[in-house]
Design a protein around this motif. Structure first.
Motif, PDB file in Angstrom:
ATOM      1  N   VAL A  11       0.843  -1.205   0.000  1.00  0.00           N
ATOM      2  CA  VAL A  11       0.000   0.000   0.000  1.00  0.00           C
ATOM      3  C   VAL A  11       0.874   1.249   0.000  1.00  0.00           C
ATOM      4  N   PHE A  12       1.896   1.271   0.851  1.00  0.00           N
ATOM      5  CA  PHE A  12       2.765   2.446   0.927  1.00  0.00           C
ATOM      6  C   PHE A  12       3.533   2.669  -0.376  1.00  0.00           C
ATOM      7  N   SER A  13       4.006   1.597  -1.012  1.00  0.00           N
ATOM      8  CA  SER A  13       4.746   1.772  -2.262  1.00  0.00           C
ATOM      9  C   SER A  13       3.822   2.244  -3.381  1.00  0.00           C
ATOM     10  N   TYR A  14       2.587   1.756  -3.398  1.00  0.00           N
ATOM     11  CA  TYR A  14       1.634   2.251  -4.407  1.00  0.00           C
ATOM     12  C   TYR A  14       1.332   3.725  -4.176  1.00  0.00           C
ATOM     13  N   PHE A  16       3.193   5.943  -2.680  1.00  0.00           N
ATOM     14  CA  PHE A  16       4.355   6.776  -3.006  1.00  0.00           C
ATOM     15  C   PHE A  16       4.567   6.861  -4.511  1.00  0.00           C
ATOM     16  N   ARG A  17       4.360   5.763  -5.218  1.00  0.00           N
ATOM     17  CA  ARG A  17       4.562   5.753  -6.671  1.00  0.00           C
ATOM     18  C   ARG A  17       3.571   6.681  -7.368  1.00  0.00           C
ATOM     19  N   GLU A  18       2.290   6.610  -6.983  1.00  0.00           N
ATOM     20  CA  GLU A  18       1.249   7.393  -7.655  1.00  0.00           C
ATOM     21  C   GLU A  18       1.068   8.783  -7.051  1.00  0.00           C
ATOM     22  N   GLY A  19       1.216   8.899  -5.748  1.00  0.00           N
ATOM     23  CA  GLY A  19       0.984  10.179  -5.078  1.00  0.00           C
ATOM     24  C   GLY A  19      -0.448  10.346  -4.618  1.00  0.00           C
ATOM     25  N   VAL A  20      -1.353   9.537  -5.155  1.00  0.00           N
ATOM     26  CA  VAL A  20      -2.764   9.560  -4.775  1.00  0.00           C
ATOM     27  C   VAL A  20      -3.265   8.128  -4.685  1.00  0.00           C
ATOM     28  N   CYS A  21      -4.370   7.947  -3.961  1.00  0.00           N
ATOM     29  CA  CYS A  21      -4.981   6.626  -3.839  1.00  0.00           C
ATOM     30  C   CYS A  21      -6.482   6.818  -3.680  1.00  0.00           C
ATOM     31  N   GLN A  34      -6.546  -1.637  -7.275  1.00  0.00           N
ATOM     32  CA  GLN A  34      -5.227  -1.302  -7.808  1.00  0.00           C
ATOM     33  C   GLN A  34      -4.070  -1.961  -7.062  1.00  0.00           C
ATOM     34  N   ILE A  35      -4.285  -2.367  -5.813  1.00  0.00           N
ATOM     35  CA  ILE A  35      -3.183  -2.874  -4.992  1.00  0.00           C
ATOM     36  C   ILE A  35      -3.343  -4.376  -4.804  1.00  0.00           C
ATOM     37  N   GLU A  36      -2.341  -5.121  -5.210  1.00  0.00           N
ATOM     38  CA  GLU A  36      -2.376  -6.579  -5.102  1.00  0.00           C
ATOM     39  C   GLU A  36      -2.137  -7.022  -3.668  1.00  0.00           C
ATOM     40  N   GLY A  37      -2.949  -7.947  -3.207  1.00  0.00           N
ATOM     41  CA  GLY A  37      -2.735  -8.567  -1.905  1.00  0.00           C
ATOM     42  C   GLY A  37      -3.424  -7.893  -0.734  1.00  0.00           C
ATOM     43  N   ALA A  38      -3.685  -6.612  -0.798  1.00  0.00           N
ATOM     44  CA  ALA A  38      -4.290  -5.900   0.326  1.00  0.00           C
ATOM     45  C   ALA A  38      -5.807  -5.838   0.156  1.00  0.00           C
ATOM     46  N   THR A  39      -6.515  -6.000   1.255  1.00  0.00           N
ATOM     47  CA  THR A  39      -7.972  -5.857   1.203  1.00  0.00           C
ATOM     48  C   THR A  39      -8.335  -4.376   1.245  1.00  0.00           C
ATOM     49  N   ASN A  40      -9.557  -4.096   0.856  1.00  0.00           N
ATOM     50  CA  ASN A  40     -10.010  -2.708   0.834  1.00  0.00           C
ATOM     51  C   ASN A  40     -10.063  -2.132   2.248  1.00  0.00           C
ATOM     52  N   LEU A  41     -10.422  -2.964   3.223  1.00  0.00           N
ATOM     53  CA  LEU A  41     -10.476  -2.508   4.613  1.00  0.00           C
ATOM     54  C   LEU A  41      -9.086  -2.135   5.123  1.00  0.00           C
ATOM     55  N   GLU A  42      -8.069  -2.905   4.761  1.00  0.00           N
ATOM     56  CA  GLU A  42      -6.705  -2.587   5.180  1.00  0.00           C
ATOM     57  C   GLU A  42      -6.238  -1.263   4.579  1.00  0.00           C
ATOM     58  N   VAL A  43      -6.527  -1.048   3.297  1.00  0.00           N
ATOM     59  CA  VAL A  43      -6.126   0.205   2.658  1.00  0.00           C
ATOM     60  C   VAL A  43      -6.865   1.375   3.290  1.00  0.00           C
ATOM     61  N   LEU A  44      -8.154   1.193   3.567  1.00  0.00           N
ATOM     62  CA  LEU A  44      -8.952   2.252   4.190  1.00  0.00           C
ATOM     63  C   LEU A  44      -8.400   2.621   5.561  1.00  0.00           C
ATOM     64  N   ASN A  45      -8.051   1.626   6.374  1.00  0.00           N
ATOM     65  CA  ASN A  45      -7.516   1.900   7.705  1.00  0.00           C
ATOM     66  C   ASN A  45      -6.108   2.492   7.668  1.00  0.00           C
ATOM     67  N   LEU A  46      -5.293   2.065   6.713  1.00  0.00           N
ATOM     68  CA  LEU A  46      -3.961   2.666   6.585  1.00  0.00           C
ATOM     69  C   LEU A  46      -4.056   4.133   6.189  1.00  0.00           C
TER      70      LEU A  46
END
Length: 138
Positions: A11-14, A16-21, A34-46
Motif C-alpha cells: 500500500v505504501f509503495s503504491y 508513493f509511486r502514484e501520489g494519490v490513492c 489497484q493494490i495486489e494482496g491488500a484488502t479494501n479494509l486494510e487500505v482504508l484503515n492505513l
C-alpha cells in the motif's frame, strides 16, 4: 487493526509511486482494485492512520475516499521504504511541455463564412413565417 507487513509495504509503495490513492468505502470487499494482496479494509484503515498523522489529505465524495500525499507524507514514506531523494511520486513529476502549435492560415478564418452564423441578413434557418410555440404565430 493488524495489517501484515507485506500488505503495508504494498500500500505504501503504491501510494508513493502514484501520489494519490482512491479507496471505496466498502469494508467487505476482498481486494483493492489497484493494490495486489491488500484488502479494501486494510487500505482504508492505513489511509485513515496516515491522515491522523498528517501524511495524507483525504477528500470524501460519493462513497470514495480520495487520498493525496502531503510533503510530510512523502518524507515519511521515503524513510519507511528506504528510497533515495531522486525518486518522487507521479503527481510531483513535471509533465513534458507541449510542442509549439502549428501556424494557422489567417485566410481560412478571415472570410465572412456562412451569413446565418455570422449575423447576416439571410436567416433561412429562422424565418419569420409563423411556427409553433411561444411568439411564433400571427
Amino acid at each position: 487493526m493488524f495489517i501484515p507487513k507485506a500488505n503495508r509495504i504494498a500500500v505504501f509503495s503504491y501510494l508513493f509511486r502514484e501520489g494519490v490513492c482512491v479507496v471505496k468505502k466498502d469494508t467487505v470487499s476482498p481486494t483493492h482494485p489497484q493494490i495486489e494482496g491488500a484488502t479494501n479494509l486494510e487500505v482504508l484503515n492505513l489511509m485513515k492512520s496516515l491522515q491522523s498523522k498528517g501524511y495524507v489529505r483525504i477528500t470524501f465524495s460519493w462513497q470514495h475516499n480520495y487520498c493525496y500525499l502531503t510533503p510530510e507524507g512523502i518524507e515519511y514514506l521515503r524513510g519507511y521504504l528506504a528510497l533515495p531523494a531522486e525518486i518522487v511520486p507521479a503527481t510531483h513529476k513535471k509533465a513534458p511541455s507541449r510542442p509549439d502549435g502549428r501556424d494557422r492560415d489567417d485566410e481560412k478564418f478571415a472570410g465572412e463564412g456562412k451569413p446565418a452564423f455570422r449575423g447576416g441578413n439571410d436567416r433561412e434557418y429562422r424565418s419569420r413565417e409563423g411556427g409553433f410555440g411561444r411568439g411564433g404565430g400571427m
